[in-house]
Design a protein around this motif. Structure first.
Motif, PDB file in Angstrom:
ATOM      1  N   MET A  94       0.842  -1.183   0.000  1.00  0.00           N
ATOM      2  CA  MET A  94       0.000   0.000   0.000  1.00  0.00           C
ATOM      3  C   MET A  94       0.885   1.244   0.000  1.00  0.00           C
ATOM      4  O   MET A  94       1.808   1.369   0.782  1.00  0.00           O
ATOM      5  N   ALA A  95       0.615   2.165  -0.881  1.00  0.00           N
ATOM      6  CA  ALA A  95       1.369   3.412  -0.963  1.00  0.00           C
ATOM      7  C   ALA A  95       0.755   4.462  -0.040  1.00  0.00           C
ATOM      8  O   ALA A  95      -0.456   4.493   0.161  1.00  0.00           O
ATOM      9  N   THR A  96       1.608   5.308   0.501  1.00  0.00           N
ATOM     10  CA  THR A  96       1.143   6.432   1.308  1.00  0.00           C
ATOM     11  C   THR A  96       1.837   7.698   0.829  1.00  0.00           C
ATOM     12  O   THR A  96       2.898   7.642   0.206  1.00  0.00           O
ATOM     13  N   PHE A  97       1.235   8.819   1.111  1.00  0.00           N
ATOM     14  CA  PHE A  97       1.791  10.122   0.760  1.00  0.00           C
ATOM     15  C   PHE A  97       2.879  10.442   1.771  1.00  0.00           C
ATOM     16  O   PHE A  97       2.611  10.542   2.965  1.00  0.00           O
ATOM     17  N   ASP A  98       4.126  10.597   1.335  1.00  0.00           N
ATOM     18  CA  ASP A  98       5.254  10.754   2.236  1.00  0.00           C
ATOM     19  C   ASP A  98       5.719  12.196   2.403  1.00  0.00           C
ATOM     20  O   ASP A  98       5.984  12.635   3.509  1.00  0.00           O
ATOM     21  N   HIS A  99       5.863  12.940   1.307  1.00  0.00           N
ATOM     22  CA  HIS A  99       6.343  14.309   1.410  1.00  0.00           C
ATOM     23  C   HIS A  99       5.933  15.106   0.181  1.00  0.00           C
ATOM     24  O   HIS A  99       5.549  14.532  -0.835  1.00  0.00           O
ATOM     25  N   ASP A 116       2.940  12.482  12.200  1.00  0.00           N
ATOM     26  CA  ASP A 116       2.015  11.696  11.375  1.00  0.00           C
ATOM     27  C   ASP A 116       1.510  12.421  10.132  1.00  0.00           C
ATOM     28  O   ASP A 116       0.444  12.101   9.616  1.00  0.00           O
ATOM     29  N   GLU A 117       2.249  13.409   9.665  1.00  0.00           N
ATOM     30  CA  GLU A 117       1.893  14.131   8.446  1.00  0.00           C
ATOM     31  C   GLU A 117       3.080  14.089   7.487  1.00  0.00           C
ATOM     32  O   GLU A 117       4.230  13.978   7.916  1.00  0.00           O
ATOM     33  N   PRO A 118       2.839  14.218   6.184  1.00  0.00           N
ATOM     34  CA  PRO A 118       3.951  14.278   5.235  1.00  0.00           C
ATOM     35  C   PRO A 118       4.823  15.507   5.484  1.00  0.00           C
ATOM     36  O   PRO A 118       4.331  16.561   5.893  1.00  0.00           O
TER      37      PRO A 118
END
Length: 134
Positions: free
Chosen positions: A1-6, A46-48
Motif C-alpha cells: 500500500m502506498a502512502t503520501f510521504d512528502h 504523522d503528516e507528510p
C-alpha cells in the motif's frame, strides 16, 4: 500500500521563501526541521514533510496559477476562526491575498476558506468544512 510521504516545492530563493512559509506552517502545527541555503523542510507528527528546494534554473518563476503543474495545496483546520487567523498570519508574512476568507456554497453549505499566494506563485488554501450534522 502506498502512502503520501512528502511534498517538495521548488522556489527561486530558499531562505526568502522559508521566511514566508515558516509562520504559516508553524500556525498549522509544523516545526521547521532544517533551514539552509538550498533546501528547508518542516515536519508534523504523522503528516507528510513539506520541503522547499532551490530552482535548478534561476529566473524560471514565478509559477502561474492555472498552467500545467501546481494548482494549490489545501489545509483543513478546525474552525472558521482558524481560517481567519492563519490567513492573517500569511498576509503579515508577505503572502498575497488571492481570496479573503469567505463561504464557498458551491463546494458545500459549510465550506469556508481563504486563498493566499507567495512570491513564487505557490498557492495555499486554508479551509474549514465540518461534517454534516443532520
Amino acid at each position: 500500500m502506498a502512502t503520501f510521504d512528502h511534498l517538495g516545492i521548488t522556489v527561486d530563493d530558499v531562505p526568502s521563501a522559508s521566511t514566508q512559509f515558516n509562520p504559516v506552517f508553524e500556525a498549522l502545527g509544523y516545526t521547521r526541521a532544517h533551514d539552509g541555503e538550498d533546501h528547508a523542510y518542516w515536519r508534523r507528527t504523522d503528516e507528510p514533510e513539506i520541503l522547499l528546494y532551490t530552482a535548478r534554473e534561476k529566473g524560471t518563476g514565478p509559477h502561474v496559477h492555472g498552467r500545467v503543474g501546481w494548482q494549490h495545496l489545501a489545509f483543513a483546520v478546525d474552525s472558521r476562526d482558524e481560517v481567519d487567523r492563519i490567513h492573517d498570519i500569511a498576509v503579515a508574512a508577505g503572502w498575497s491575498e488571492v481570496r479573503e476568507p469567505k463561504d464557498y456554497p458551491r463546494f458545500s453549505d459549510r465550506y469556508y476558506a481563504s486563498f493566499v499566494e507567495d512570491a513564487n506563485g505557490i498557492r495555499l488554501e486554508i479551509m474549514h468544512n465540518p461534517p454534516r450534522t443532520d
